[in-house]
Design an enzyme around this catalytic site. Structure first.
Site, PDB file in Angstrom:
ATOM      1  N   HIS A 137      91.721  59.691  13.952  1.00  0.00           N
ATOM      2  CA  HIS A 137      92.755  59.452  13.346  1.00  0.00           C
ATOM      3  C   HIS A 137      93.913  59.036  14.357  1.00  0.00           C
ATOM      4  CE1 HIS A 137      96.244  60.818  10.810  1.00  0.00           C
ATOM      5  NE2 HIS A 137      97.071  60.978  11.850  1.00  0.00           N
ATOM      6  N   GLU A 138      93.905  59.835  15.446  1.00  0.00           N
ATOM      7  CA  GLU A 138      95.010  59.253  16.844  1.00  0.00           C
ATOM      8  C   GLU A 138      94.621  57.931  17.480  1.00  0.00           C
ATOM      9  OE1 GLU A 138      97.809  61.030  17.282  1.00  0.00           O
ATOM     10  OE2 GLU A 138      96.939  62.349  15.538  1.00  0.00           O
ATOM     11  N   HIS A 141      96.081  55.194  15.302  1.00  0.00           N
ATOM     12  CA  HIS A 141      97.515  55.150  15.430  1.00  0.00           C
ATOM     13  C   HIS A 141      97.805  54.176  16.210  1.00  0.00           C
ATOM     14  CE1 HIS A 141      99.264  57.886  12.556  1.00  0.00           C
ATOM     15  NE2 HIS A 141      98.803  58.896  12.905  1.00  0.00           N
ATOM     16  N   GLU A 200     100.094  57.193   8.106  1.00  0.00           N
ATOM     17  CA  GLU A 200      99.148  58.349   8.184  1.00  0.00           C
ATOM     18  C   GLU A 200      98.102  58.212   7.357  1.00  0.00           C
ATOM     19  OE1 GLU A 200      99.505  61.580   9.602  1.00  0.00           O
ATOM     20  OE2 GLU A 200     100.708  60.477  10.687  1.00  0.00           O
TER      21      GLU A 200
END
Length: 270
Positions: A137-138, A141, A200
């Site tokens: 997820h990070e 980003h 997100e």
């Protein structure tokens, strides 16, 4: 008349700075050169590491796990981009993975692949596959330039006229705070800029794919969010676990993404 000319200039500049992401297809406003953000990330990452307790990967099973998961996630990302002929999108990336001693439930990735996981996150992730979902997820980003978008929206006209280097020279503290806030590096640096719902969902979606490609069962992300929802006790969760979308809705979205992610899943041979 001058104001009209300035408006036209800003609009034109904004159009020039808008481009479609090669992976997600979404149009993005990016006023800041990625090379400058990566250069700033190197400086800020090293400063952060000197000001916080880094858990050595030698002799620490948790630190070794963070490095192992990070390496597998970033290999998945690199392989995926190469398969799409997009390796140039990762130019300048020099991946690093650090576990930092802190009770905060947090993790983040700066431009260029500078990753930190806080020890306070591990009691909630509980296993490698859940940690892979977070790190995936990070990383999403970072590689999808979400921080660049957040900084661009905040700097606006100043970025168009001056650029990051001038902003750094004129307002170094404010620019540093904006940078750290844009990439979720702790609330102590100032007001954190919230990721949008689109950010997100993109990070959740592709984070599952990176985890699956890395040999981790992406279904662990569901259990992770259930634990996070329970741990938050109705309170606002940490910044990297944004309430946009809220936990319940997020789990529903993850379940929609799961069939695609499972197509990439092949259990890793340890």
């Amino acid at each position: 008349m001058i104001s009209k000319i300035l408006s036209v200039f800003l609009i034109a500049g904004g159009l020039v700075a808008c481009s479609s992401n090669a992976v997600t297809g979404r149009s993005q406003l990016k006023l800041l050169p990625e090379s400058q953000l990566q250069s700033m990330a190197v400086t800020q990452y090293q400063q952060f590491l000197t000001e916080n307790k880094v858990v050595s990967a030698s002799g620490s099973r948790d630190a070794e796990m963070v490095t192992r998961v990070g390496q597998r996630i970033t290999k998945a990302v690199t392989d995926y981009y190469a398969s799409k002929g997009l390796s140039d999108q990762l130019a300048g990336y020099q991946w690093e993975y650090k576990l930092v001693q802190s009770n905060d439930v947090n993790a983040w990735c700066m431009p260029g692949g500078k990753i930190v996981v806080y020890t306070g996150l591990l009691p909630i992730t509980q296993n490698e596959a859940a940690l892979a979902a977070v790190m995936g997820h990070e990383v999403s980003h970072a590689i999808f330039n979400h921080g660049n978008e957040r900084m661009s929206q905040s700097m606006g006209a100043e970025a168009l006229q001056a650029g990051l280097q001038v902003a750094l020279a004129n307002k170094p503290a404010a620019t540093q705070s904006l940078f750290l806030g844009a990439f979720g590096v702790g609330s102590q640096v100032g007001v954190l800029l919230p990721f949008s719902r689109k950010h997100e969902l993109e990070a959740d979606h592709y984070g599952l794919i990176w985890a699956a490609m890395a040999g981790y069962n992406p279904q662990e992300a569901i259990a992770l969010w259930q634990r996070m929802e329970k741990a938050s006790n109705g309170q606002k969760p940490p910044e990297f676990l944004s309430t946009h979308p809220a936990e319940g809705n997020r789990i529903a979205q993850l379940e929609k993404y799961m069939p695609e992610a499972m197509k990439y899943y092949k259990p890793a041979r340890n």
